[in-house]
Design an enzyme around this catalytic site. Structure first.
Site, PDB file in Angstrom:
ATOM      1  N   ALA A  62       0.817  -1.222   0.000  1.00 29.79           N
ATOM      2  CA  ALA A  62       0.000   0.000   0.000  1.00 29.79           C
ATOM      3  C   ALA A  62       0.850   1.271   0.000  1.00 29.79           C
ATOM      4  CB  ALA A  62      -0.910  -0.009   1.219  1.00 29.79           C
ATOM      5  N   PHE A 102       1.202   5.655   0.959  1.00 29.65           N
ATOM      6  CA  PHE A 102       0.999   6.407   2.201  1.00 29.65           C
ATOM      7  C   PHE A 102      -0.301   7.193   2.229  1.00 29.65           C
ATOM      8  CE2 PHE A 102       2.691   9.849  -0.433  1.00 29.65           C
ATOM      9  CZ  PHE A 102       1.964  10.939   0.010  1.00 29.65           C
ATOM     10  N   LYS A 162       1.600  -5.491   3.405  1.00 28.99           N
ATOM     11  CA  LYS A 162       2.744  -4.612   3.702  1.00 28.99           C
ATOM     12  C   LYS A 162       2.252  -3.178   3.539  1.00 28.99           C
ATOM     13  CE  LYS A 162       5.905  -2.426   1.615  1.00 28.99           C
ATOM     14  NZ  LYS A 162       5.988  -1.214   2.475  1.00 28.99           N
ATOM     15  N   GLU A 221       5.478   2.182   4.768  1.00 26.07           N
ATOM     16  CA  GLU A 221       6.365   2.344   5.935  1.00 26.07           C
ATOM     17  C   GLU A 221       6.212   3.737   6.548  1.00 26.07           C
ATOM     18  OE1 GLU A 221       7.144   1.943   2.841  1.00 26.07           O
ATOM     19  OE2 GLU A 221       8.788   3.243   2.173  1.00 26.07           O
ATOM     20  N   ARG A 222       5.579   4.659   5.812  1.00 24.89           N
ATOM     21  CA  ARG A 222       5.409   6.011   6.363  1.00 24.89           C
ATOM     22  C   ARG A 222       4.176   6.109   7.242  1.00 24.89           C
ATOM     23  NH1 ARG A 222       6.000   8.436   0.441  1.00 24.89           N
ATOM     24  NH2 ARG A 222       8.221   8.166   0.163  1.00 24.89           N
ATOM     25  N   SER A 275       3.210   4.520  -6.674  1.00 26.73           N
ATOM     26  CA  SER A 275       3.786   5.246  -7.816  1.00 26.73           C
ATOM     27  C   SER A 275       4.055   4.311  -8.996  1.00 26.73           C
ATOM     28  CB  SER A 275       5.110   5.870  -7.379  1.00 26.73           C
ATOM     29  OG  SER A 275       6.027   4.841  -7.061  1.00 26.73           O
ATOM     30  N   CYS A 319      -4.579  10.273  -5.704  1.00 31.04           N
ATOM     31  CA  CYS A 319      -4.378   9.828  -7.088  1.00 31.04           C
ATOM     32  C   CYS A 319      -5.513  10.302  -7.981  1.00 31.04           C
ATOM     33  CB  CYS A 319      -4.273   8.313  -7.148  1.00 31.04           C
ATOM     34  SG  CYS A 319      -5.814   7.513  -6.705  1.00 31.04           S
ATOM     35  N   GLU A 350       3.709  13.612 -12.825  1.00 32.39           N
ATOM     36  CA  GLU A 350       2.734  13.697 -11.733  1.00 32.39           C
ATOM     37  C   GLU A 350       3.361  14.547 -10.630  1.00 32.39           C
ATOM     38  OE1 GLU A 350       2.143  10.149  -9.293  1.00 32.39           O
ATOM     39  OE2 GLU A 350       0.036  10.682  -9.027  1.00 32.39           O
TER      40      GLU A 350
END
Ligand code: NAD
Length: 514
Positions: A165, A167, A191, A194-195, A244, A299, A399
């Site tokens: 996933a 952030f 998973k 991590e942020r 991304s 997004c 982007e």
């Protein structure tokens, strides 16, 4: 803060202890039904983007821990896939209620107001939709294919599945992934980003409270090593990725090469086409909200506007309205635009603004150097508008993922459509018009997966699917809705013949039965 970070200093203590070390705000792993401290020596700091203070840390799970997580999924699959569909449905009925009951108490403290609404609207609805699994998993039948012969299909789970996933929607996007996979009878390895690992941990706790057996969901943390592990481990049959293009293309290639199903939802450059006959007041307000809400870190943000014909005269009002947005830390009342996720993200956005200026665009509103009282170290960029942008400029091609609206002009609807269809991304778009024929032409001719007519952020509800296309998606079945069920299941086709005894074959049948 601002929905971009989830830490536990504000979360209810009881849950915080479950998921985190008692001595420091440390994210645990969730393995085989237990929240366990990682043995790793490698940790990543979690920052509050409004202050850049460290508010927690997340482990890079070790190889042994990742193996233990996937082994737990494999063991649980044997019984979970055989659990009756009605039992699975009951667990998800309880789960959607638990999410609703706890959202304010637990997740609400972790999510900024402008993230809370999309969270409520779309994430709990994906779980609600998963409760219709008894209809969604139906197979097909065709009796009397030939004499005494019937064909029918079962829709069955595929095994251990995994989700990776981003952030920017710390709760909603994980909920696009594991509930759909699990309700179909698969087990799941998540998973999180991590942020922002915290929301997924709380969602796991609620899933456990709803009655999901140990091992059905496991959670590992980390970056590249964890991603590579998921792409390579032979027990994992399918991967859902959101993030991304750089990561999504890589995961698609590596996972597919290893024989897995992969769906990658990736970056975007969503265009809003403003026709001169549009309702001016609505259009300007919708454009401002869709470009700058969540600091443009969605997004489906409408990051590019094409003004057709005389609608270009509305630009000064667009600028005025954008100036009225309040930039502040997400936990402050009245904040409209929060910080970007990291100082690097802020620097990148600012350099893309500068590249537009250098290449000849007009900077109608400059959000760089914005000062937020009390949050001087935050990653803030205010609403920014670059006009006179041309398709060859870097700020149009890349982007931006920040509060920057790039504005182009077109003389006709055909010119606007052609511009959009030449852009590589195909996530979302919107047209603002009061003319039905214009809207119909647009929806038929524009090559983008999700289209809004006077709807700036047309994210489909979960009875449909999230149908980003072209450069915004790799794979062949999209997220949630019917396509989500298809992604997480495989079909078994049974052809059976039951003849009356007097029709018994009297000699070998060497041809295919028809
Ligand atoms: P990201 O790609 O940096 O991270 C996403 C996940 O991939 C994380 O779990 C991260 O650990 C992992 N990752 C990051 N870089 C990697 C690499 N080089 N190799 C392997 N794994 C890697 O994305 P992000 O910054 O967290 O999220 C923002 C991006 O996500 C934007 O591009 C946005 O458009 C996109 N996004 C797309 C959708 C959609 O539905 N299309 C939805 C939300 C966000």
């Amino acid at each position: 803060n601002n929905g971009l970070i989830c830490h536990f200093s504000q979360a209810p203590l009881q849950l915080g202890r479950m998921c985190y070390s008692s001595s420091s705000p440390t994210t645990k792993l969730f393995i085989d039904g237990k929240f366990v401290e990682s043995n790793t020596s490698e940790w990543l700091d979690i920052h509050n983007p409004a202050t850049n203070e460290v508010v927690g840390r997340v482990p890079k799970a070790t190889q042994e821990e990742m193996l233990a997580a996937v082994d737990s999924c494999s063991r649980a699959f044997r019984s979970w896939s055989e659990t009756s569909i009605l039992s699975r449905q009951q667990i998800f009925l309880r789960y959607q209620q638990l999410i609703k009951d706890n959202i304010i108490a637990y997740l609400g403290t972790l999510l900024l107001a402008d993230f809370l609404n999309p969270f409520l609207a779309h994430s709990s609805e994906v779980v609600e939709h998963a409760c219709s699994i008894t209809s969604l998993m139906l197979g097909e039948t065709l009796p009397s294919i030939t004499k005494d012969m019937d064909t029918y299909t079962y829709r069955l789970p595929i095994g251990v599945c995994a989700g990776i996933a981003p952030f920017n929607f710390p709760a909603m996007i994980p909920l696009w992934m594991f509930p759909v996979g699990l309700v179909c009878g698969n087990t799941y390895l998540m998973k999180p980003s991590e942020r922002v690992p915290g929301c997924t941990m709380l969602l796991a706790k609620m899933l456990q409270d709803a009655g999901a057996p140990d091992g059905t969901l496991n959670i590992i943390h980390g970056q590249h090593a964890a991603v590579n592990f998921i792409c390579d481990h032979p027990a994992i049959k399918a991967i859902s990725f959101v993030g991304s293009n750089q990561a999504g293309e890589y995961i698609y290639e590596r996972g597919s090469k290893n024989g897995k199903r992969v769906q990658s939802n990736m970056g975007a450059k969503n265009h809003g086409v403003v026709m001169p006959d549009a309702n001016k007041e609505n259009t300007i307000n919708q454009l401002v909200g869709a470009a700058f809400g969540a600091a443009g870190q969605r997004c489906m943000a409408l990051s590019t506007a094409i003004f057709v014909g005389e609608s270009r005269e509305w630009l000064p009002e667009l600028v005025q309205r954008s100036k009225s947005l309040r930039v502040n830390s997400g936990d402050q009342p009245g904040a409209d635009v929060g910080p970007l996720i990291t100082p690097e993200a802020k620097a990148r956005v600012e350099s893309l603004i500068q590249s537009g200026v250098d290449e000849g665009a007009k900077l109608l509103l400059d959000g760089r150097n914005v000062k937020v009282k009390g949050y001087e170290n935050g990653n803030f960029v205010g609403p920014t508008i670059l006009a006179g942008v041309m398709p060859n400029m870097k700020c149009y091609k890349e982007e931006i993922f920040g509060p920057v609206l790039v504005v182009l002009e077109a003389d006709s609807l055909d010119e606007a459509i052609s511009l959009i269809n030449r852009n590589p991304y195909g996530n979302g778009t919107a047209i603002f018009t009061t003319n039905g024929a214009t809207a119909r032409k647009y929806t038929h001719e524009v090559d983008v997966g999700q289209i809004g007519v006077n709807v700036p952020i047309p994210v489909p509800l979960p009875m449909f699917s999230f149908t980003g296309s072209r450069g915004s998606f790799r794979g062949d079945t999209n997220f949630y809705g019917k396509q989500g069920i298809q992604f997480y299941t495989q079909i078994k086709t049974i052809t059976s013949q039951w003849k009356a005894e007097d029709a018994t074959l009297t000699s070998p049948a060497v041809t295919m039965p028809t």
